[in-house]
Every structure is written in C-alpha cells, then in structure tokens.
Design a protein around this motif. Structure first.
Motif, mmCIF file in Angstrom:
data_model
loop_
_atom_site.group_PDB
_atom_site.id
_atom_site.type_symbol
_atom_site.label_atom_id
_atom_site.label_comp_id
_atom_site.label_asym_id
_atom_site.label_seq_id
_atom_site.Cartn_x
_atom_site.Cartn_y
_atom_site.Cartn_z
ATOM 1 N N HIS A 188 0.840 -1.191 0.000
ATOM 2 C CA HIS A 188 0.000 0.000 0.000
ATOM 3 C C HIS A 188 0.877 1.243 0.000
ATOM 4 N N CYS A 189 0.264 2.378 -0.372
ATOM 5 C CA CYS A 189 0.962 3.663 -0.317
ATOM 6 C C CYS A 189 1.171 4.032 1.148
ATOM 7 N N THR A 190 2.413 4.424 1.514
ATOM 8 C CA THR A 190 2.700 4.691 2.919
ATOM 9 C C THR A 190 2.055 6.006 3.375
ATOM 10 N N ARG A 191 1.623 6.834 2.414
ATOM 11 C CA ARG A 191 1.022 8.120 2.796
ATOM 12 C C ARG A 191 -0.498 8.027 2.879
ATOM 13 N N CYS A 192 -1.159 7.564 1.797
ATOM 14 C CA CYS A 192 -2.631 7.603 1.784
ATOM 15 C C CYS A 192 -3.256 6.233 2.026
ATOM 16 N N GLY A 193 -2.429 5.175 2.077
ATOM 17 C CA GLY A 193 -2.967 3.848 2.366
ATOM 18 C C GLY A 193 -3.583 3.150 1.172
ATOM 19 N N TYR A 194 -3.522 3.784 -0.009
ATOM 20 C CA TYR A 194 -4.073 3.188 -1.230
ATOM 21 C C TYR A 194 -3.472 1.793 -1.447
ATOM 22 N N VAL A 195 -4.356 0.791 -1.559
ATOM 23 C CA VAL A 195 -3.878 -0.584 -1.762
ATOM 24 C C VAL A 195 -3.515 -0.780 -3.225
ATOM 25 N N LYS A 232 4.976 7.698 -9.014
ATOM 26 C CA LYS A 232 4.042 8.382 -8.101
ATOM 27 C C LYS A 232 2.872 7.471 -7.749
ATOM 28 N N CYS A 233 2.333 7.664 -6.522
ATOM 29 C CA CYS A 233 1.145 6.920 -6.112
ATOM 30 C C CYS A 233 -0.034 7.357 -6.983
ATOM 31 N N ARG A 234 -0.816 6.381 -7.474
ATOM 32 C CA ARG A 234 -1.940 6.693 -8.357
ATOM 33 C C ARG A 234 -2.994 7.530 -7.634
ATOM 34 N N SER A 235 -3.132 7.313 -6.330
ATOM 35 C CA SER A 235 -4.205 7.970 -5.578
ATOM 36 C C SER A 235 -3.821 9.377 -5.103
ATOM 37 N N CYS A 236 -2.626 9.517 -4.470
ATOM 38 C CA CYS A 236 -2.291 10.802 -3.845
ATOM 39 C C CYS A 236 -1.054 11.462 -4.459
ATOM 40 N N SER A 237 -0.473 10.835 -5.492
ATOM 41 C CA SER A 237 0.707 11.377 -6.176
ATOM 42 C C SER A 237 1.957 11.462 -5.304
ATOM 43 N N GLU A 238 1.934 10.808 -4.135
ATOM 44 C CA GLU A 238 3.146 10.734 -3.319
ATOM 45 C C GLU A 238 4.241 10.061 -4.140
ATOM 46 N N ARG A 239 5.465 10.602 -4.038
ATOM 47 C CA ARG A 239 6.558 10.009 -4.811
ATOM 48 C C ARG A 239 6.899 8.620 -4.281
HETATM 49 ZN ZN LIG Z 1 -0.838 7.482 -1.925
#
Ligand SMILES: [Zn+2]
Length: 269
Positions: free
Chosen positions: A45-52, A70-77
């Motif tokens: 999962h994304c460590t920032r927004c939790g997107y699985v 980048k994360c698909r959900s929150c664009s976190e690098r």
């Molecule tokens: Zn994310």
C-alpha cells in the motif's frame, strides 16, 4: 521437465524474470523489516494515503515507470529504490545463470545453488545492514534450511556437514560476540551476524564458512579504517558486519582450498 535442455538465452531470461520478482520481495523486506512490520500483511500500500496497490500496479520496474514514480491515488513520490533493487536483483540473477552455463559448469549443483542464494541474499543484507545494522531472519532462516535441503543432492555436501556447519559456526560467532561484548562492555555483535554465519555454515560447511569469517574480519578492518577516519562510522554503534561475511564467504567458497593449500604448503616447507 528438464530445464537444462532449454536454450541458454531463454534460461538467462527466465533467471532475470525470476530475479525481478525476488527483487520485488526484497523491497518489502527492506522497507518493512526495520520498522518491525510483517512481510505478508497488510498488502502493498501507499505509505502516505494507504491506497492498496493492485497487482498490475506492482509489477517489477514496469509499474514504477508506468506510474512515473508516483502513487496513483495521492501522487506521493515512490522511491526509485524500488525499481533499482528489482533491476539489480534481476540482472544479478541473469548474470549468475549465464556464469553457471559457461565458466561455472564444473561445479557441483549444491555448490551452484549455495553460491546463487548467497549472492542474491547479499543484496538486501547490504542495504539493511549498512542502514539499520540488522540482518533479516526472512533471509537467514530460509538460507539455513536451504543448506540442509541441498546437502541431499549429489555433490560435496552431506546433511551432517550442513547441520554441524550451522551449529558450529553460529555458536562460535556467538561466543566471540559474547566475549568481545564483556571486554568492550557493550553489545559488540548482533544476533543477526550469528544467524548469518549459521546460514553460511549450513550452505558451505564449517571450514569454508569459518575461513569466510576470517576473510570478512580482514575485509571489515581494511574497509573500517577509512570509514572511521571519514567519521562515517560511529564508534558507539554496531559495525555492519553482514556484508563482509557475505563477501568473505564468497571468496572462501571459490578460493578457500587454494588459500589453505598455499598456507599449509608454507608451513610444511
Ligand atoms: Zn498514496
């Protein structure tokens, strides 16, 4: 099916693909283990927004490039370390298959498997030990069991050699660490190093593993002096010894017999 009958380019390609997948697993170990998190749960999962992360967003190297890091959900690098570790493991696996198909044909199957495992396992050991002074059980425990498993194959090793190798080497380094800890009045050596030496003992037998430890101490000293001078190495912290054990054991596995013959040759002169 006999894989050895496949053409070399296909075998090397398969080895590379398998390496990419192992690299993907290493990423999970490298990121979660120092935080004390489980390797199997929860799902990636994304460590920032939790997107699985869906399976098709989790393909080695390709997905990172497709998502442009980048994360698909929150664009976190997403760290470039993920695709780099995957790529490195894939390339190393492909090179090893190539080597065994060419120069390395004369070695026994158990030796080839042991060396392959040690070199591939060195990748997360280098990264985690240098950063966090830890060696993951997720690497050393499977290695100890692999050593026992391959000892049943035709070749140099026997199950007895593997069991004695693991027990003798592990307990030897534990005693060394215990005594050094008493003298220096601090924990000189982590249990991770002890389990790693039990692993090399199980894979290669006690003689090769202990000579590897000797080489490791030498390499660690040679590399440690400039590190101390550059103040990279805090004297109050553990020394990351795992990477040197890996390198030393590799040297010992290939050149140990030559070195021992030369040494005993000098003595008997
Ligand atoms: Zn994310």
């Amino acid at each position: 099916m006999d894989f050895s009958l496949l053409p070399a380019p296909i075998l090397i390609g398969l080895g590379g693909l398998f390496g990419l997948m192992i690299g993907s697993f290493f990423n999970v170990v490298i990121f979660r283990m120092p935080r004390g998190e489980s390797v199997v749960w929860p799902a990636s999962h994304c460590t920032r927004c939790g997107y699985v992360i869906k399976w098709y967003e989790n393909l080695p190297v390709v997905s990172w490039l497709a998502l442009r890091g980048k994360c698909r959900s929150c664009s976190e690098r997403i760290s470039i370390q993920y695709p780099l570790v995957e790529l490195l493991t894939g390339v190393v696996a492909a090179i090893l298959i190539w080597f065994w198909l060419n120069d390395g044909r004369g070695y026994d199957l158990d030796f080839k498997i042991a060396v392959t495992f040690l070199i591939i396992a060195s990748i997360p050991i280098f990264i985690i030990d240098f950063r966090h002074f830890l060696i993951p059980d997720m690497i050393t425990f499977p290695g100890i069991f692999l050593g026992l498993a391959i000892s049943f194959l035709p070749g140099g090793g026997t199950p007895m050699r593997s069991v004695i190798g693991a027990l003798a080497c592990g307990s030897f380094l534990w005693v060394v660490g215990f005594v050094a800890g008493k003298i220096m009045k601090k924990d000189a050596m982590g249990l991770g190093d002890v389990k790693l030496l039990a692993m090399t003992g199980s894979l290669f037998g006690a003689e090769t593993a202990l000579l590897g430890l000797l080489f490791a101490a030498f390499l660690g000293t040679v590399a440690g002096v400039p590190m101390l001078l550059l103040r990279k190495l805090d004297e109050h912290r553990h020394i990351p010894f795992g990477p040197y054990i890996c390198l030393g054991t590799l040297l010992s596995a290939f050149y140990g017999p030559t070195v021992l013959n030369w040494y005993f040759g000098l003595l008997s002169r």
